[in-house]
Design an enzyme around this catalytic site. Sequence first.
Site, PDB file in Angstrom:
ATOM      1  N   CYS A  34      -5.974 -19.574   5.355  1.00 15.94           N
ATOM      2  CA  CYS A  34      -6.049 -18.200   5.843  1.00 15.94           C
ATOM      3  C   CYS A  34      -6.557 -17.272   4.747  1.00 15.94           C
ATOM      4  O   CYS A  34      -7.347 -16.350   5.011  1.00 15.94           O
ATOM      5  CB  CYS A  34      -4.688 -17.740   6.353  1.00 15.94           C
ATOM      6  N   ASN A  87      -2.416 -13.532   8.564  1.00 16.13           N
ATOM      7  CA  ASN A  87      -2.552 -14.924   8.130  1.00 16.13           C
ATOM      8  C   ASN A  87      -2.216 -15.941   9.216  1.00 16.13           C
ATOM      9  O   ASN A  87      -2.429 -17.132   9.039  1.00 16.13           O
ATOM     10  CB  ASN A  87      -1.690 -15.190   6.892  1.00 16.13           C
TER      11      ASN A  87
END
EC number: 1.2.1.13
Length: 447
Positions: free
Chosen positions: A235, A399
Site C-alpha cells: 500500500c 492503506n
Amino acid sequence: MATHAALAVSRIPVTQRLQSKSAIHSFPAQCSSKRLEVAEFSGLRMSSIGGEASFFDAVAAQIIPKAVTTSTPVRGETVAKLKVAINGFGRIGRNFLRCWHGRKDSPLEVVVLNDSGGVKNASHLLKYDSMLGTFKAEVKIVDNETISVDGKLIKVVSNRDPLKLPWAELGIDIVIEGTGVFVDGPGAGKHIQAGASKVIITAPAKGADIPTYVMGVNEQDYGHDVANIISNASCTTNCLAPFAKVLDEEFGIVKGTMTTTHSYTGDQRLLDASHRDLRRARAAALNIVPTSTGAAKAVSLVLPQLKGKLNGIALRVPTPNVSVVDLVINVEKKGLTAEDVNEAFRKAANGPMKGILDVCDAPLVSVDFRCSDVSTTIDSSLTMVMGDDMVKVVAWYDNEWGYSQRVVDLAHLVASKWPGAEAVGSGDPLEDFCKTNPADEECKVYD
C-alpha cells in the site's frame, strides 16, 4: 465537500474495465455503508438456478454469457468473465470483494474464497466491518460451504495448503493471494500447481522472478505472457511511487528519505506479546512503533532509475486506517518553489494519473481520507522547498480501501490482456491520454 475528492477513473480503458460507480467521495463514512447502494450493483447477474442445482451448476449459469441474437460480436464485449478465487479473507480480501462488487460490468467473477473461519466468519465479517460500516449488499449463508452476496453464490473453502485447494475443479483463472504468507515463487506457485492460471500477490513479492506492478506507474509493462505470478506491491509503495514518478520526471530525484506514519495492522500485537520484531511486540493501540518498511526501496522495482536513491522507515501509530507518507528529496532542478511542485502534481492528477493521484488543498486530517479511491493524495499546504534543491512532499492514502481498488484495477488489467480479449489502448497511459488531449503540454512528445 473536501476538494481532494478523487474521480475514480480507471487506468484500464472502459471497454475492459469501467469506473467505480461513484465519481465523488462522500465523507467520512462513505465506503460501503453509504457509498455502495444495493440498487447500483447491477453489474452482477442473479443466479437463475433452482434450489436443487449444485454449486458448480450455479456458478456455470452466472459466468456463461447469455445467448445473443446476432452472429456478429459487439466490439469490446466481454464474452465470458474470468473466474477469481480469493485466498485469505482478511482486511484486503474483504476490501477487495467490496471494491469489486461495486464495479459495474467487471470482467471478473469471484466464485470462491479460502478462509480458515468458514462461512460463518466470512459472511459476518463481510457484512459488518468496523472501518467500512455495514455492507449494503445482502449477505447470506446458503449452506455450510456457500455464501451469497446479493444473490451471487460464492463457495467458501477452508484449507491452509494451497496445493489442496479446488482451483482446477472450479476452473479458476486468477487467484488473489491475500494471506501475506505465499509471497514468493514457490509459495504462490502452489496456486498454479493447484490449477489456477494467474496469481496476484497483494503484498511485496519476495524474489526477483516475480514482477511488480503499480497502477499509474508501470502497468504498461504487463503482458499475459510476462509471468503467471505478479505482485501489486505494498500500500505504501502504491502511495509513494506515483508521486515519486512525477517528481523524478519533472525535477530529477538525486536522493531522498521517506517516513510513512502508518496505521497499525494485524501484524502487530494488541497487547505486549512475542514478535520477531521487538517493537511490533508492543501494544499497537498504546504506542508509536518505529519499524522497517521496504516501500521506498521497492519503488525501484517499478521505477528502475531510482534504484539506490530512496530509503525510509515506518512509524506505526494508534489509528486503525489511513496513513501518510512524508518524502524529503534532493532534486537536480534548481530554483523551485512549492507552487512549482504542486503544479506538477495538479498536472498529473488532471492528466495521465487521473484516478491514481490527487491534490488536496483543504486542511484535512486522516479520517477525511477514509475510502479514498486514489492511491495517493498530495497535501499541497505541506509541500516545502528548502534552499535551491530540497523538496518535502506529504501524501495521504487509505492503506486498505485505496490499495484494494488498485488490486481490482490490476486484476482488470490482467483480464484485458487475456487471450481473446479485445485489444484496447496502446499500453502507454500517456499516449492514450494524448489521443484525446493533444493540446496538453505533456503530449508534445507525440507531435
